[in-house]
Design a protein around this motif. Structure first.
Motif, PDB file in Angstrom:
ATOM      1  N   LEU A 139       0.730  -1.257   0.100  1.00 45.37           N
ATOM      2  CA  LEU A 139       0.019  -0.173   0.082  1.00 45.37           C
ATOM      3  C   LEU A 139       0.902   1.340  -0.187  1.00 45.37           C
ATOM      4  O   LEU A 139       0.636   2.294  -0.739  1.00 45.37           O
ATOM      5  N   VAL A 140       1.908   1.212   0.730  1.00 40.27           N
ATOM      6  CA  VAL A 140       2.928   2.352   0.649  1.00 40.27           C
ATOM      7  C   VAL A 140       3.495   2.650  -0.670  1.00 40.27           C
ATOM      8  O   VAL A 140       3.555   3.842  -1.148  1.00 40.27           O
ATOM      9  N   ILE A 141       3.922   1.454  -1.392  1.00 43.77           N
ATOM     10  CA  ILE A 141       4.285   1.565  -2.819  1.00 43.77           C
ATOM     11  C   ILE A 141       3.229   2.293  -3.573  1.00 43.77           C
ATOM     12  O   ILE A 141       3.625   3.135  -4.421  1.00 43.77           O
ATOM     13  N   ALA A 142       2.039   1.594  -3.674  1.00 45.56           N
ATOM     14  CA  ALA A 142       1.033   1.981  -4.342  1.00 45.56           C
ATOM     15  C   ALA A 142       0.776   3.564  -4.242  1.00 45.56           C
ATOM     16  O   ALA A 142       0.282   4.429  -5.052  1.00 45.56           O
ATOM     17  N   GLY A 143       0.638   4.169  -2.841  1.00 50.23           N
ATOM     18  CA  GLY A 143       0.418   5.410  -2.520  1.00 50.23           C
ATOM     19  C   GLY A 143       1.396   6.218  -3.111  1.00 50.23           C
ATOM     20  O   GLY A 143       1.282   7.477  -3.526  1.00 50.23           O
ATOM     21  N   ALA A 144       2.688   5.704  -2.934  1.00 44.79           N
ATOM     22  CA  ALA A 144       3.761   6.803  -3.534  1.00 44.79           C
ATOM     23  C   ALA A 144       3.982   7.256  -4.870  1.00 44.79           C
ATOM     24  O   ALA A 144       4.471   8.036  -5.146  1.00 44.79           O
ATOM     25  N   ILE A 145       3.193   6.275  -5.740  1.00 44.32           N
ATOM     26  CA  ILE A 145       3.051   6.527  -7.064  1.00 44.32           C
ATOM     27  C   ILE A 145       2.463   7.816  -7.257  1.00 44.32           C
ATOM     28  O   ILE A 145       2.574   8.828  -8.310  1.00 44.32           O
ATOM     29  N   ILE A 146       1.249   8.385  -6.339  1.00 46.53           N
ATOM     30  CA  ILE A 146       0.768   9.577  -6.427  1.00 46.53           C
ATOM     31  C   ILE A 146       1.758  10.805  -6.220  1.00 46.53           C
ATOM     32  O   ILE A 146       1.589  11.995  -6.740  1.00 46.53           O
ATOM     33  N   GLY A 147       2.823  10.583  -5.623  1.00 44.37           N
ATOM     34  CA  GLY A 147       3.866  11.791  -5.411  1.00 44.37           C
ATOM     35  C   GLY A 147       4.256  12.604  -6.635  1.00 44.37           C
ATOM     36  O   GLY A 147       4.393  13.522  -6.632  1.00 44.37           O
ATOM     37  N   PRO A 148       4.602  11.751  -7.871  1.00 46.35           N
ATOM     38  CA  PRO A 148       5.075  12.563  -9.107  1.00 46.35           C
ATOM     39  C   PRO A 148       3.775  13.114  -9.595  1.00 46.35           C
ATOM     40  O   PRO A 148       4.038  13.513 -10.949  1.00 46.35           O
ATOM     41  N   ILE A 149       2.560  12.818  -9.350  1.00 43.65           N
ATOM     42  CA  ILE A 149       1.530  13.341 -10.178  1.00 43.65           C
ATOM     43  C   ILE A 149       0.807  14.651  -9.395  1.00 43.65           C
ATOM     44  O   ILE A 149       0.522  15.396 -10.357  1.00 43.65           O
ATOM     45  N   ILE A 150       0.738  14.618  -8.130  1.00 45.53           N
ATOM     46  CA  ILE A 150      -0.004  15.803  -7.827  1.00 45.53           C
ATOM     47  C   ILE A 150       1.324  16.814  -7.694  1.00 45.53           C
ATOM     48  O   ILE A 150       2.371  16.403  -7.301  1.00 45.53           O
ATOM     49  N   PRO A 151       0.999  18.026  -7.995  1.00 43.26           N
ATOM     50  CA  PRO A 151       2.171  19.015  -8.062  1.00 43.26           C
ATOM     51  C   PRO A 151       2.684  19.458  -6.724  1.00 43.26           C
ATOM     52  O   PRO A 151       1.650  19.334  -5.885  1.00 43.26           O
ATOM     53  N   PRO A 152       3.902  19.708  -6.685  1.00 45.68           N
ATOM     54  CA  PRO A 152       4.891  19.992  -7.476  1.00 45.68           C
ATOM     55  C   PRO A 152       5.524  18.545  -8.097  1.00 45.68           C
ATOM     56  O   PRO A 152       5.404  17.435  -7.043  1.00 45.68           O
TER      57      PRO A 152
END
Length: 427
Positions: A139-152
């Motif tokens: 779940l941490v891996i899947a959630g971390a994908i959001i990091g480069p999508i939501i700005p900045p």
């Protein structure tokens, strides 16, 4: 000029050579093979000019801002706020993890930084509360994908630089896809919590406790708002916003935990290491991308994709499958630098908006960060938790499947990526 550099690239990757070295060695050895040594100077020149860019200065500054956030204990505050809001739900720690990922994404713009910061805190808590280390790590891996999508977003800064697009439009276009990722993961958590009968916390946080947790987060959470509003309104550029972010986070750290600044030299050293790797990778990828263009490989790829079908919806489907496959073996940054110029113009000619194409590519390749064998987030969390690859994959696949569905949503519903940029007159 032949396509032998592609086979050299594949061979060197198979031997496990670092991707940045591969991106330099493949063109170099290819030119030697083809007897085109006159192009050596051009290759080096492309690498230099690839990183000699004012907009790219935003990358190390945003990396430094993320490091300073970790010094100030911001990740713990974000988790505390998420717990106050969602901790009473069944499997509440799952929802806390996803909400923390969404909030943290607006502070770092990096999947690896997010996975590292939240993984160290969230995975032991989830294991303690009966969730299990493997699912917690997935779940941490899947959630971390959001990091480069939501700005900045560091990926979007790279894409805007390569394709000469308005980075503010890309930032605005990533907001809804990032939130959709969070919503999709939350829905899955609700289902899995009931199926596996995860425990529910009977105690709901009071308004006073929620307010106390919010007060701890209000200053850090203002940072993405300042950046987004400032960039969208044209008050400052993305490079200037990165400097403002560093100054703002430094002031927060001084206010919250002045003693943590003793670790500032370590944060600066880490920033130098990460930024050097990123910028070296950019330069190498630009050199590789130049050879892709002059060799005719870009034209070949474009022709291959367009001749696969005349239906734009089928072309987009093929494009997504291609990116998902490439993302398993190539890091997101180099993939964007190589494939953006090769395929972007082709899809724009077929009626796909440049901003929508950019978001599709960035989101799709972000998923690649979570896939074996080379996914940086996947490997960093496996290393952190000492979980075997095959054990992690079993729990991770359903989560990645949900995020892939979001990719197809933004692919076939353009307004999900274009509505906010249009609202702010960025298109």
């Amino acid at each position: 000029m032949s396509f032998v550099f592609i086979w050299i690239f594949i061979l060197l990757m198979a031997f496990g050579m670092p991707i940045a070295i591969v991106l330099l060695c493949a063109p170099l050895l290819s030119l030697i093979w083809d007897g085109q040594s006159d192009f050596f100077v051009a290759l080096v020149s492309r690498m230099y000019h690839g990183i000699n860019s004012f907009p790219l200065m935003a990358v190390p500054f945003f990396v430094l801002a993320g490091e300073l956030m970790n010094l100030g204990g911001v990740s713990n505050s974000i988790i505390a706020l998420s717990r106050a809001l969602l901790g009473h739900l069944r499997g509440g720690i799952l929802h806390i993890s996803v909400m923390s990922s969404v909030l943290f994404a607006g502070l770092t713009g990096s999947a690896v930084a997010e996975a590292s910061a939240l993984g160290k805190v969230m995975i032991p808590i989830m294991e303690k509360e009966g969730i299990g280390k493997r699912f917690g790590a997935a779940l941490v891996i899947a959630g971390a994908i959001i990091g480069p999508i939501i700005p900045p977003s560091g990926l979007m800064i790279l894409y805007s630089y390569v394709m000469n697009l308005n980075v503010a439009a890309l930032f605005a276009g990533g907001i809804i896809p990032g939130l959709l990722m969070g919503i999709a993961l939350t829905i899955y958590n609700v289902i899995i919590a009931r199926v596996r009968n995860y425990p529910a916390n009977a105690t709901r946080a009071s308004i006073r406790e929620i307010w106390a947790a919010f007060k701890e987060c209000i200053l850090p959470l203002m940072m993405p708002i300042i950046i987004i509003v400032g960039v969208l309104s044209g008050v400052f550029t993305i490079t200037e916003s990165s400097v403002i972010a560093v100054i703002y986070v430094l002031l927060i750290t001084l206010f919250r935990n002045p003693t943590s600044l003793r670790e500032l030299p370590q944060a600066l050293a880490s920033t130098v290491r990460q930024s050097s790797v990123i910028l070296f990778l950019v330069g190498a990828a630009v050199s590789f991308g130049w050879l892709v263009t002059v060799s005719g490989m870009a034209e070949f790829l474009s022709k291959f994709v367009t001749e696969s079908s005349t239906n734009i919806y089928m072309l987009l489907f093929i494009f997504n499958i291609l990116l998902l496959g490439i993302g398993m073996f190539l890091d997101a940054g180099p993939a964007i630098l190589i494939l953006g110029p090769a395929l972007g113009p082709t899809f724009v000619e077929h009626g796909v908006h440049p901003v929508q194409f950019a978001i599709i590519m960035c989101v799709n390749l972000s998923i690649g960060l979570a896939t074996p064998p080379v996914g940086l987030v996947f490997n960093s969390v496996c290393s952190l938790t000492k979980i075997k690859l095959e054990e992690m994959v079993r729990e991770l696949l359903p989560l990645l499947g949900i995020e892939i569905l979001v990719v197809f949503l933004i692919t076939y519903i353009p307004e999900l990526t274009l509505w906010i940029p249009r609202t702010f007159n960025l298109l």
